[in-house]
Design a protein around this motif. Structure first.
Motif, PDB file in Angstrom:
ATOM      1  N   TYR A 199       0.836  -1.181   0.000  1.00  0.00           N
ATOM      2  CA  TYR A 199       0.000   0.000   0.000  1.00  0.00           C
ATOM      3  C   TYR A 199       0.880   1.243   0.000  1.00  0.00           C
ATOM      4  CZ  TYR A 199      -3.512   3.404   1.488  1.00  0.00           C
ATOM      5  OH  TYR A 199      -4.332   4.498   1.567  1.00  0.00           O
ATOM      6  N   GLY A 200       0.532   2.187  -0.838  1.00  0.00           N
ATOM      7  CA  GLY A 200       1.261   3.459  -0.874  1.00  0.00           C
ATOM      8  C   GLY A 200       0.286   4.596  -0.854  1.00  0.00           C
ATOM      9  N   ASP A 201       0.624   5.626  -0.101  1.00  0.00           N
ATOM     10  CA  ASP A 201      -0.332   6.721   0.082  1.00  0.00           C
ATOM     11  C   ASP A 201       0.428   8.032   0.159  1.00  0.00           C
ATOM     12  OD1 ASP A 201      -2.157   8.550   0.910  1.00  0.00           O
ATOM     13  OD2 ASP A 201      -2.972   7.325   2.557  1.00  0.00           O
ATOM     14  N   SER A 202       0.287   8.865  -0.850  1.00  0.00           N
ATOM     15  CA  SER A 202       0.977  10.154  -0.821  1.00  0.00           C
ATOM     16  C   SER A 202       0.037  11.252  -0.350  1.00  0.00           C
ATOM     17  CB  SER A 202       1.492  10.497  -2.221  1.00  0.00           C
ATOM     18  OG  SER A 202       0.404  10.777  -3.072  1.00  0.00           O
ATOM     19  N   GLY A 203      -1.167  10.876   0.078  1.00  0.00           N
ATOM     20  CA  GLY A 203      -2.151  11.885   0.453  1.00  0.00           C
ATOM     21  C   GLY A 203      -3.110  12.092  -0.687  1.00  0.00           C
ATOM     22  N   ALA A 204      -2.533  12.529  -1.824  1.00  0.00           N
ATOM     23  CA  ALA A 204      -3.401  12.780  -2.964  1.00  0.00           C
ATOM     24  C   ALA A 204      -3.684  11.493  -3.729  1.00  0.00           C
ATOM     25  CB  ALA A 204      -2.733  13.789  -3.897  1.00  0.00           C
ATOM     26  N   ARG A 205      -2.729  10.592  -3.677  1.00  0.00           N
ATOM     27  CA  ARG A 205      -2.855   9.384  -4.474  1.00  0.00           C
ATOM     28  C   ARG A 205      -2.652   8.177  -3.565  1.00  0.00           C
ATOM     29  NH1 ARG A 205       1.266   9.052  -9.303  1.00  0.00           N
ATOM     30  NH2 ARG A 205       0.138  10.842 -10.126  1.00  0.00           N
ATOM     31  N   LYS A 206      -3.539   7.208  -3.718  1.00  0.00           N
ATOM     32  CA  LYS A 206      -3.450   6.011  -2.886  1.00  0.00           C
ATOM     33  C   LYS A 206      -3.502   4.792  -3.772  1.00  0.00           C
ATOM     34  CE  LYS A 206      -5.987   8.061   1.027  1.00  0.00           C
ATOM     35  NZ  LYS A 206      -5.758   9.467   0.660  1.00  0.00           N
ATOM     36  N   LEU A 207      -2.558   3.886  -3.587  1.00  0.00           N
ATOM     37  CA  LEU A 207      -2.520   2.672  -4.391  1.00  0.00           C
ATOM     38  C   LEU A 207      -2.422   1.464  -3.468  1.00  0.00           C
ATOM     39  CD1 LEU A 207      -0.056   2.919  -7.414  1.00  0.00           C
ATOM     40  CD2 LEU A 207      -2.542   2.742  -7.488  1.00  0.00           C
ATOM     41  N   HIS A 221      -3.317  -7.705  -8.605  1.00  0.00           N
ATOM     42  CA  HIS A 221      -4.383  -6.715  -8.769  1.00  0.00           C
ATOM     43  C   HIS A 221      -4.023  -5.447  -8.025  1.00  0.00           C
ATOM     44  CE1 HIS A 221      -7.157  -9.498 -10.652  1.00  0.00           C
ATOM     45  NE2 HIS A 221      -6.675 -10.419  -9.814  1.00  0.00           N
ATOM     46  N   VAL A 222      -4.291  -4.339  -8.668  1.00  0.00           N
ATOM     47  CA  VAL A 222      -3.990  -3.043  -8.059  1.00  0.00           C
ATOM     48  C   VAL A 222      -5.248  -2.199  -8.097  1.00  0.00           C
ATOM     49  CG1 VAL A 222      -2.593  -0.962  -8.221  1.00  0.00           C
ATOM     50  CG2 VAL A 222      -1.588  -3.178  -8.785  1.00  0.00           C
ATOM     51  N   VAL A 223      -5.486  -1.483  -7.011  1.00  0.00           N
ATOM     52  CA  VAL A 223      -6.596  -0.529  -7.054  1.00  0.00           C
ATOM     53  C   VAL A 223      -6.085   0.837  -6.629  1.00  0.00           C
ATOM     54  CG1 VAL A 223      -8.431  -2.184  -6.608  1.00  0.00           C
ATOM     55  CG2 VAL A 223      -7.265  -1.091  -4.683  1.00  0.00           C
ATOM     56  N   SER A 224      -6.624   1.856  -7.245  1.00  0.00           N
ATOM     57  CA  SER A 224      -6.354   3.200  -6.743  1.00  0.00           C
ATOM     58  C   SER A 224      -7.581   3.631  -5.957  1.00  0.00           C
ATOM     59  CB  SER A 224      -6.069   4.160  -7.901  1.00  0.00           C
ATOM     60  OG  SER A 224      -7.248   4.393  -8.629  1.00  0.00           O
ATOM     61  N   LEU A 225      -7.299   4.336  -4.869  1.00  0.00           N
ATOM     62  CA  LEU A 225      -8.400   4.726  -3.995  1.00  0.00           C
ATOM     63  C   LEU A 225      -8.672   6.210  -4.132  1.00  0.00           C
ATOM     64  CD1 LEU A 225      -7.380   2.782  -0.775  1.00  0.00           C
ATOM     65  CD2 LEU A 225      -8.708   1.985  -2.734  1.00  0.00           C
ATOM     66  N   ALA A 226      -9.885   6.582  -3.918  1.00  0.00           N
ATOM     67  CA  ALA A 226     -10.249   7.993  -3.953  1.00  0.00           C
ATOM     68  C   ALA A 226     -11.043   8.317  -2.700  1.00  0.00           C
ATOM     69  CB  ALA A 226     -11.077   8.309  -5.195  1.00  0.00           C
ATOM     70  N   GLN A 227     -10.869   9.526  -2.246  1.00  0.00           N
ATOM     71  CA  GLN A 227     -11.572   9.939  -1.036  1.00  0.00           C
ATOM     72  C   GLN A 227     -12.090  11.335  -1.318  1.00  0.00           C
ATOM     73  OE1 GLN A 227      -9.114  10.014   2.467  1.00  0.00           O
ATOM     74  NE2 GLN A 227     -10.840   9.391   3.714  1.00  0.00           N
ATOM     75  N   ARG A 228     -13.360  11.448  -1.484  1.00  0.00           N
ATOM     76  CA  ARG A 228     -13.925  12.745  -1.801  1.00  0.00           C
ATOM     77  C   ARG A 228     -13.926  13.614  -0.541  1.00  0.00           C
ATOM     78  NH1 ARG A 228     -19.306  12.449  -3.261  1.00  0.00           N
ATOM     79  NH2 ARG A 228     -18.808  10.552  -4.380  1.00  0.00           N
ATOM     80  N   ARG A 229     -13.550  14.851  -0.723  1.00  0.00           N
ATOM     81  CA  ARG A 229     -13.570  15.762   0.423  1.00  0.00           C
ATOM     82  C   ARG A 229     -14.947  16.411   0.487  1.00  0.00           C
ATOM     83  NH1 ARG A 229      -9.623  16.603   3.426  1.00  0.00           N
ATOM     84  NH2 ARG A 229      -7.678  15.584   2.842  1.00  0.00           N
ATOM     85  N   THR A 230     -15.479  16.421   1.669  1.00  0.00           N
ATOM     86  CA  THR A 230     -16.774  17.082   1.837  1.00  0.00           C
ATOM     87  C   THR A 230     -16.613  18.197   2.843  1.00  0.00           C
ATOM     88  OG1 THR A 230     -17.434  15.713   3.684  1.00  0.00           O
ATOM     89  CG2 THR A 230     -17.949  14.874   1.484  1.00  0.00           C
ATOM     90  N   LEU A 231     -17.667  18.932   3.007  1.00  0.00           N
ATOM     91  CA  LEU A 231     -17.624  20.041   3.967  1.00  0.00           C
ATOM     92  C   LEU A 231     -17.398  19.528   5.383  1.00  0.00           C
ATOM     93  CD1 LEU A 231     -20.444  22.431   2.746  1.00  0.00           C
ATOM     94  CD2 LEU A 231     -17.985  22.850   2.801  1.00  0.00           C
ATOM     95  N   LEU A 232     -17.795  18.302   5.604  1.00  0.00           N
ATOM     96  CA  LEU A 232     -17.691  17.747   6.954  1.00  0.00           C
ATOM     97  C   LEU A 232     -16.419  16.928   7.129  1.00  0.00           C
ATOM     98  CD1 LEU A 232     -21.401  16.620   7.161  1.00  0.00           C
ATOM     99  CD2 LEU A 232     -20.367  18.603   8.275  1.00  0.00           C
ATOM    100  N   GLY A 233     -15.363  17.264   6.368  1.00  0.00           N
ATOM    101  CA  GLY A 233     -14.114  16.534   6.504  1.00  0.00           C
ATOM    102  C   GLY A 233     -13.984  15.496   5.439  1.00  0.00           C
ATOM    103  N   GLU A 236     -15.930   9.437   2.370  1.00  0.00           N
ATOM    104  CA  GLU A 236     -15.751   7.991   2.381  1.00  0.00           C
ATOM    105  C   GLU A 236     -14.660   7.578   1.403  1.00  0.00           C
ATOM    106  OE1 GLU A 236     -18.341   4.123   1.179  1.00  0.00           O
ATOM    107  OE2 GLU A 236     -19.332   6.098   1.212  1.00  0.00           O
ATOM    108  N   LEU A 237     -13.872   6.590   1.834  1.00  0.00           N
ATOM    109  CA  LEU A 237     -12.812   6.072   0.980  1.00  0.00           C
ATOM    110  C   LEU A 237     -13.410   4.973   0.112  1.00  0.00           C
ATOM    111  CD1 LEU A 237      -9.642   6.375   0.772  1.00  0.00           C
ATOM    112  CD2 LEU A 237      -9.558   4.261   2.114  1.00  0.00           C
ATOM    113  N   ARG A 238     -13.123   5.073  -1.182  1.00  0.00           N
ATOM    114  CA  ARG A 238     -13.674   4.029  -2.052  1.00  0.00           C
ATOM    115  C   ARG A 238     -12.676   3.704  -3.161  1.00  0.00           C
ATOM    116  NH1 ARG A 238     -15.052   6.391  -6.583  1.00  0.00           N
ATOM    117  NH2 ARG A 238     -15.005   8.652  -6.559  1.00  0.00           N
ATOM    118  N   VAL A 239     -12.908   2.580  -3.769  1.00  0.00           N
ATOM    119  CA  VAL A 239     -12.036   2.171  -4.865  1.00  0.00           C
ATOM    120  C   VAL A 239     -12.364   3.006  -6.084  1.00  0.00           C
ATOM    121  CG1 VAL A 239     -11.469   0.291  -6.437  1.00  0.00           C
ATOM    122  CG2 VAL A 239     -11.751  -0.158  -3.992  1.00  0.00           C
ATOM    123  N   ASP A 240     -11.327   3.610  -6.657  1.00  0.00           N
ATOM    124  CA  ASP A 240     -11.528   4.463  -7.818  1.00  0.00           C
ATOM    125  C   ASP A 240     -11.378   3.651  -9.099  1.00  0.00           C
ATOM    126  OD1 ASP A 240     -11.900   6.774  -9.271  1.00  0.00           O
ATOM    127  OD2 ASP A 240      -9.755   7.209  -9.338  1.00  0.00           O
TER     128      ASP A 240
END
Ligand SMILES: Nc1ncnc2c1ncn2[C@@H]1O[C@H](COP(=O)(O)OP(=O)(O)OP(=O)(O)O)[C@@H](O)[C@H]1O
Ligand SMILES: [Mg+2]
Lengths: 777, 286
Positions: A199-207, A221-233, A236-240
């Motif tokens: 697992y690698g996580d640069s903050g902006a990019r997660k693999l 198998h590789v997945v990239s993850l995305a985490q949408r920023r909302t007003l409340l912090g 949710e982290l999800r597979v992109d």
């Protein structure tokens, strides 16, 4: 002592001799004063010697710790509940380490109060999802204190071990811990257990990457993850995106790693090949396949882990070879690729444990009872030992102050690590080192960088070269001018004029170098850089015109020449020189237009500019604040010293020698060169050495008038950084007693040695010259 | 004025002088026949160090291939006169002169005259011996080297002849490359003489060449002066009356910058016309 006042009774062998007549008696005050002064001078001289030696010892004391190895000492051990522990982690102070068992639970061990009142001696925590599904594989990133869990049903989750120091009322520090976990996310084939996870996580990019075995075939198998920023912090982290990279597997994978920048994936095969896949955010491309142990009988990679910063991987072969590969920009391919940069001392077996330092480029590695603490930059073994127990797990404390070992008998051993200067060593300071990100080994100085994982470059070689460069250019200007001026003043100029030339030069010597540096940086450097051809022309032109003038003047018929009394030639000479200088200055631009033409790449037009021409033709740099300017200005700091001392030496040559030579029909010049110069050579030599000493140690001018770039070239049109300037520039930034602080003292010591050697050699030569040209009295 | 004056050595002096003089005048007569030219002529010459006048209205001629002795009490201006003949005083600040000094009829102050070539014609031995801090060899060949003559054979030959002429050859022929400072005081003095004649000048100025020399070395140098006279015009300054009597053909007595008497040596020592001269040469003042 009877007898009249003031009479001294001198007795030899006890027989009183005849009293001395008063006129032969030395006044007691004279004797007393003589004795007092004798001792006073002795004490003064001795205290100077003592003071200098004390300074020397102080400097030595400051630099000696740099060359000491690490000291490691066991200071305690704790039994832990027996278990199948697979990895170990700890907080910053190594007070609350945890052991992770095969089920994925974390067993925390309170080392401060093992039997404390808080019932914390041992306690177990586990991420909540383990109640739902079993963990198949766990990987731990020490630097980020982050666990990546792979489950038996083809999912994964990231768990952060959040240590939090609190400062309770009863005093001291208490480290609390809680786990922050992400929801389980699926990767690869559903329902198939993960064999490996990365697992690698640069903050902006997660693999995240996972290896699964489906019907005896390995899949990646590789997945990239995305985490949408909302007003409340953070949302949710999800597979992109999901990638199936199975095609890159041609066999069983041995290791899969992802650097924390999440821009690459490294897959090591069982046969020892490593595939480097670059990830640009959308697609993976294979950039390189390399085989680190291709030269060995068994080229399999036994272990493969990142060093701090994740741009180097430390690997061991099955036979215990220990090598490091780093990523750097290959100048030929113009691409970042991995290359073999370091080979460490081999071990007897493949590494069974590995732990990278979090403060520097050190790592703890070993197997069986053997543990070795190594420093990647210098390839140095800081410490290694056979421990009295079999090591199951090992950990290098995050503050680089502890070593933790778990032995086979479920006892946790704590070692105290004292190694304040792991990077220091002869190699660091004086040898070429290939630093991370560099395509080849170099001498480099760069003591601070923007990031925590920055690799310090502490080579003193660029500074020594800078010092020599500055000294060279200063002497290049100062020596001819000062010596010729001294010769002229002492041998040719009329004494009436000499009487005010000398004090003027001496006033020049007292000009603070800060003023000279200021002038050089703000006034001279821009002028010179705008008119380099003029300046070069002037240097050549004035010299040539001086010689031409001398030649022509010498061949003028005597009745013209002798209109000027010998010693007043400068009345004609000075205007000629000024004229020559002016002519050269105005001709400079003409020369520039004729010779220094370059094509401007943006407009395609020919422009006459030396500043552009020089780099294009020579491939070297051109800076406004360069060695040429510094040399010129530093020359002005040095000229008065050399001038004054050598003028004295020349004037002190007995007149008898001069008269003797002149009477034999030698000209004034022949007399000066053949008789006066050699006779005064010892004094002139001293003058040059004192000037050299001043130039070597000169700080302010260099600090102000160069860019202080530690370069290793002698190009006159770039700057430099000298040892002394380096101390001035860096000392405010250097933490007290830190490596940099002591390194600066080492620089001072080298400077001291340089001047010491130069002065000693000079003194020996000077004595020799003095002996040779000693005048008989 | 004290009993000192009548010590046996002093008393023996006149005899000595007489003995020597016979030999001197014989050889002088021989040379005087052929050459009679006045080589150096000093005309109404006055000299000043700044405001202080040191030489007063001197007029005298120095004949070619003769030895002329300059005698006089300390500080009377002998060295000053000598140093003006090759313009060595030019080195000193604030000097001035009146009158003229001529060599072979042309003034040494001629603006067309190159001082260097003037000095090449005139060898000089200084009051204090001043060998250069170089080897014996290099000391001798210095005048040749500065003239651009660097041929080894010529240099070697010059060294040998000059050193032989200065009666030093036998003592130093095996140590020519040693420093000149390794010589004794008397050897240095002779080295300076050898150096002065190396370039074969016409005139030799010798300022007390035998001061601080033992009688043997003095004798050697006096013999040398005898030999050199065949080729050179020699002016020698000395405080030693016997020496002046022994080596010179003519003697000039200077007193406080003035020329008191100038005549044949024989005459100066036997029948001086001035009372002051008589008093000085007989050791009654000075
Ligand atoms: N460089 C000088 N500057 C000023 N005065 C000088 C200088 N040299 C000599 N004098 C003065 O000129 C006078 C004559 O000096 P000079 O050296 O010619 O005497 P001298 O006859 O050679 O004496 P001595 O027998 O002691 O060598 C002396 O009064 C001396 O003080
Ligand atoms: Mg004198």
């Amino acid at each position: 002592m009877e007898g009249t006042e003031g009479w001294v009774d001198i007795s030899v062998n006890g027989t009183p001799s005849k009293p001395l007549p008063e006129r032969f008696v030395v006044a007691p005050a004279t004797l007393w004063f003589d004795r007092f002064m004798n001792h006073f001078i002795k004490v003064g001289g001795l205290s100077i010697i003592v003071a200098v030696s004390l300074i020397f010892f102080f400097i030595l004391l400051q630099i000696l710790p740099l060359f000491r190895g690490a000291r490691v000492q066991e200071y305690g051990s704790l039994p832990v509940p027996p278990g199948d522990y697979v990895l170990m982690g700890t907080d910053e102070w190594s007070e609350l380490p945890f052991l992770l068992d095969t089920a994925g639970s974390l067993h925390f061990v309170d080392t401060v109060e093992p039997d404390g009142p808080h019932d914390r001696g041992h306690f177990v925590r586990a991420p909540a999802f383990l109640e739902e599904v079993e963990a198949a594989v766990v990987r731990y990133n020490e630097y980020q204190a982050r666990l990546a869990y792979g489950t038996v049903d083809g999912r994964f989750a990231i768990v952060d071990v959040k240590y939090r120091p609190t400062f309770p009322d009863r005093g001291g520090r208490e480290v609390l811990v809680n786990l922050e976990e992400t929801p389980l996310l699926s990767i690869g084939r559903e329902g198939v257990a993960l064999d490996m996870i990365a697992y690698g996580d640069s903050g902006a990019r997660k693999l995240a990457a996972a290896v699964q075995q489906v019907d005896g075939r390995y899949e990646l198998h590789v997945v990239s993850l995305a985490q949408r920023r909302t007003l409340l912090g953070p949302g949710e982290l999800r597979v992109d995106q999901a990638y199936d990279l199975t095609d890159y597997l041609d066999g069983e994978p041995a290791h899969v790693v992802i650097p924390s920048d999440a821009d690459a994936l490294l897959i090591a095969m069982q046969d020892g090949r490593v595939r480097y896949l670059h990830y640009d955010g959308r697609v993976f491309t294979e950039r390189q396949v390399f085989q680190p142990f291709a030269d060995l009988a068994n080229s399999r990679i036994a272990s493969m882990d990142f060093l701090l910063g994740d741009v180097s991987i430390v690997m061991t072969s099955v036979s215990g070879e220990n090598r490091m590969y780093s990523i750097y920009r290959d100048p030929d391919k113009d691409m970042r690729i991995w290359g073999h940069t370091k080979t460490f001392a081999s071990m007897d077996h493949a590494a069974a444990f590995y732990s990278a330092g979090m403060r520097n480029k050190s790592f703890l590695i070993g197997s069986g009872r053997f543990a070795s603490l190594r420093y990647a930059t210098t390839k140095q073994i800081r410490w290694e030992d056979e421990l009295p127990f079999d090591i199951r797990l090992a950990l290098l404390g995050p503050r680089y102050d502890r070593l933790l070992f778990l032995d086979a008998e479920d006892t946790l051993h704590f070692y105290d690590l004292r190694d304040p200067h792991p990077q220091a060593g002869w190699k660091t300071y004086f040898a070429k080192i290939q630093y991370e990100g560099q395509a080849e080994a170099s001498y480099a100085w760069q003591s601070t960088g923007g990031r925590d994982d920055f690799e310090r470059k502490l080579s003193l070689v660029p500074l020594i070269i800078g010092t020599l460069k500055g000294t060279f250019y200063a002497m290049f200007f100062a020596l001819p001018i000062a010596l010729m001026a001294a010769l002229y003043t002492s041998q040719f100029l009329k004494p009436e004029i000499k009487r005010f030339v000398k004090p003027t030069m001496e006033i020049m010597a007292s000009l603070p170098s800060v003023v000279l540096g200021f002038l050089a940086a703000l006034w001279l450097a821009p002028i010179v850089s705008n008119a380099v051809p003029s300046v070069i022309l002037a240097v050549v032109g004035v010299t040539v015109s001086a010689y031409t003038f001398g030649y022509v003047w010498g061949h003028l018929p005597p009745h013209i020449r002798l209109r000027l009394k010998p010693g007043y030639e400068f009345i004609v000479f000075v205007p000629v020189m000024c004229l020559a200088a002016y002519a050269c200055w105005t001709l400079g631009p003409v020369m520039e237009r004729t010779f220094f033409l370059v094509t401007d790449p943006s407009t395609g037009l020919q422009v006459a500019d030396f500043r552009l021409w020089f780099p294009t033709v020579t491939g070297l740099g051109f800076e406004q604040r360069n060695a040429f300017v510094v040399g010129f200005v530093m020359g002005f700091a040095v000229i008065p010293i050399i001038f004054t001392i050598s003028e004295d030496a020349l004037s002190n040559v007995p007149d008898a020698f001069r008269s003797g030579s002149l009477a034999l029909g030698a000209s004034r010049w022949q007399t000066a060169v053949n008789i006066v110069l050699p006779t005064a050579s010892a004094g002139i030599f001293s003058a040059i050495m004192i000037g050299l000493g001043r130039a070597v140690g000169e700080t302010m001018i260099v600090v102000m008038a160069t860019g202080n770039t530690p370069v290793t070239e002698l190009n006159p049109f770039t700057g430099m950084r000298t040892l002394s300037a380096n101390i001035a520039v860096e000392l405010p930034e250097a933490p007290y007693l830190g490596t940099l602080y002591r390194t600066l003292f080492l620089g001072a010591f080298v400077l001291f040695l340089m001047t010491f050697i130069v002065n000693t050699v000079a003194e020996i030569l000077r004595q020799h010259l003095r002996e040779k040209y000693r005048a008989v009295e | 004025m004290t009993a000192n004056r009548d010590t046996p050595t002093r008393a023996a002096a006149p005899n000595d002088v007489q003995q020597r003089r016979v030999a001197v005048s014989r050889s002088a007569a021989a040379t005087l026949e052929g050459v009679n030219a006045q080589h150096i002529q000093v005309k109404d010459y006055s000299f000043f160090y700044g405001p202080t006048q040191v030489l007063f209205d001197l007029t005298m001629d120095f004949p070619e291939r003769h030895v002329t002795a300059l005698i006089g009490p300390s500080g009377c201006g002998k060295s000053t006169l000598l140093r003006n003949i090759n313009r060595m005083n030019d080195l000193i600040d604030g000097i001035s002169h009146q009158g003229d000094i001529q060599i072979d009829g042309s003034s040494i102050y001629d603006p067309y005259l190159e001082v260097i070539s003037l000095r090449k014609r005139i060898g000089m031995v200084f009051q204090k011996s001043n060998p250069f801090p170089k080897s014996i060899y290099e000391n001798i060949v210095y005048s040749l080297r500065v003239a651009g003559r660097n041929k080894k054979s010529e240099l070697d030959e010059t060294v040998e002849t000059s050193l032989k002429a200065a009666a030093l050859w036998d003592e130093v022929k095996d140590r020519l490359q040693e420093s000149a400072f390794s010589l004794s005081g008397g050897q240095m003095q002779r080295l300076c003489i050898a150096r002065a004649i190396a370039n074969r000048p016409e005139i030799l100025l010798m300022d007390e060449p035998c001061s601080a020399l033992d009688p043997i070395a003095t004798g050697k140098i006096e013999d040398l002066i005898h030999d050199l006279k065949k080729e050179y015009t020699i002016i020698i300054v000395t405080h030693n009356m016997q020496q002046a009597a022994r080596v010179s053909d003519k003697t000039a007595f200077l007193y406080m910058g003035q020329l008191i008497e100038y005549d044949e040596t024989e005459k100066i020592f036997m029948k001086p016309s001035e009372a002051q001269t008589e008093a000085y040469v007989s050791g009654r003042f000075g």
